[in-house]
Design an enzyme around this catalytic site. Structure first.
Site, PDB file in Angstrom:
ATOM      1  CB  SER A   1      -0.944   0.008   1.202  1.00 38.72           C
ATOM      2  OG  SER A   1      -1.995  -0.908   1.021  1.00 38.72           O
TER       3      SER A   1
ATOM      4  CE  LYS B   1      -4.104   1.070  -1.107  1.00 40.70           C
ATOM      5  NZ  LYS B   1      -4.655   0.399   0.067  1.00 40.70           N
TER       6      LYS B   1
ATOM      7  CB  SER C   1      -4.908   1.716   3.616  1.00 43.74           C
ATOM      8  OG  SER C   1      -3.935   1.223   2.725  1.00 43.74           O
TER       9      SER C   1
ATOM     10  CE  LYS D   1      -1.847   3.957   2.614  1.00 44.80           C
ATOM     11  NZ  LYS D   1      -1.781   2.835   3.577  1.00 44.80           N
TER      12      LYS D   1
END
Length: 389
Positions: A62, A65, A127, A229
């Protein structure tokens, strides 16, 4: 012949005010991490303070992202998207990234519409894979087309290790980026989009009656932490791209491959503490600075020529390695006249224990013309006499 000066014992006296010119330095022995890939970066200069297998493409989970968010923010800046726009939730987004997917989700409802403002928080804080896909479809028509656009834009930004197969970080053999490029991406997000950066520090977000919390383990636990993140898949392990600012100094850390959430939390705090306290960027010369050493010139109107650096000379080191740092001048000399202003004539070599030597080019700071016929004859005779003594 090749001439090498002795190391500068006085280099500490030449440290100048901070300037912006990245140079890469890798610590070899003094700092260790259990992460499979890791990098510590100084935000202001882009200097790499520590690296472990940082340039090898890896599965970012993730953390990728961040690139999805960058694409959205650039679209908002370009006027093709607005924070107030309401976007439709397709069946593909609902099934692939929603509750049915078994992955992180914003819990968007099928065929509903969601504001871009909420979707961004769904991506950053929750997320949410469904939020990513809704945004991808709005910008490019399909997630596959958006992934291609992500890759192309990353390459335009110099993130050459990036290859994206989706908008979410879902495992795919063609979805990779290096830890170093993730750190560079984080720096771009912080530097170029400050008006939206506060979202990364928000601790929770409630949508559709469901409250979810930011997974960043540094938020609230490390003073100054304000992004970015987390990432996790079975194949890649647990990773984090994070940043913190203290006393006007900001650092970025990226690591991946930890074997548990607890290990990620522990390593995040340990690495960020080291980033703040153990490493520093040292400014040795401003751009265009003339160094004290002069190069010898043969057959010139003068016997020596000044040397200057081009870009600023900076090195990133662990603080304890700084006291053993040496700076040497290396050039092939004597130089043969004529010498032109700006001609590259040598280089500085910066060395410190545990670090790869770094080289910075040196240029002639002045022109040296060639002697006339009689002068050249005299210089040749003098050279022969010296050589025979």
């Amino acid at each position: 012949m090749r001439a090498i000066t002795s190391s500068f014992a006085f280099i500490a006296a030449l440290i100048l005010v901070p300037v912006l010119a990245p140079a890469l330095a890798h610590a070899q022995d003094h700092y260790e991490t259990e992460a499979t890939h890791a990098v510590i970066m100084d935000f202001e200069t882009g200097q790499v303070l520590f690296a472990k297998d940082a340039e090898t493409p890896m599965a970012p989970s993730s953390m990728s992202k961040m690139m999805t968010v960058l694409m959205v923010l650039e679209a908002i800046d370009a006027g093709t998207l607005s924070m107030d726009d309401e976007l439709p939730v397709s069946e593909y987004a609902w099934r692939t990234g929603g509750a049915a997917s078994g992955s992180s989700t914003m819990f968007l409802e099928l065929h509903s519409r969601a504001r871009v403002d909420d979707l961004l928080r769904g991506v950053i804080i929750q997320s949410g894979g469904d939020a990513c896909i809704v945004l991808a479809e709005a910008l490019s028509g399909s997630e596959a087309a958006f992934a291609d656009a992500m890759t192309a834009r990353a390459h335009e930004l110099g993130l050459m290790s990036a290859q994206f197969a989706n908008s979410t970080g879902w495992p795919d053999p063609d979805h990779n980026i290096s830890a170093l490029d993730l750190a560079r991406l984080a720096r771009i997000l912080i530097r170029d989009h400050p008006e939206y950066y506060g979202i990364w520090a928000e601790r929770e977000f409630t949508y559709n009656g469901i409250r979810q919390y930011n997974r960043n383990p540094l938020l609230g636990n490390f003073a100054g932490a304000d992004g970015l993140k987390t990432g996790h898949t079975e194949a890649a392990g647990y990773g984090l791209a994070a940043t913190a600012e203290r006393d006007g100094q900001r650092r970025i850390i990226v690591f991946n491959g930890m074997d548990s959430n607890r290990a990620r939390t522990s390593e995040a705090e340990r690495m960020m503490r080291a980033a703040m306290s153990d490493f520093a960027v040292y400014d040795l010369f401003d751009a265009g600075a003339v160094i004290d050493q002069r190069a010898e010139v043969f057959m010139g109107e003068t016997d020596t020529v000044g040397m200057e650096v081009g870009e600023a000379v900076q090195v990133a080191l662990q603080r304890r390695a700084r006291r053993n740092m040496t700076v040497s001048v290396v050039y092939d000399g004597p130089l043969m006249a004529p010498v032109e202003v700006g001609q590259e004539i040598g280089h500085l070599v910066v060395e410190a224990p545990g670090y790869e030597p770094q080289n910075f080019p040196l240029f002639a700071s002045e022109a040296v013309g060639r002697r006339g016929m009689m002068g050249r004859i005299g210089a040749a005779l003098a050279h022969m006499i010296r050589g025979g003594s």
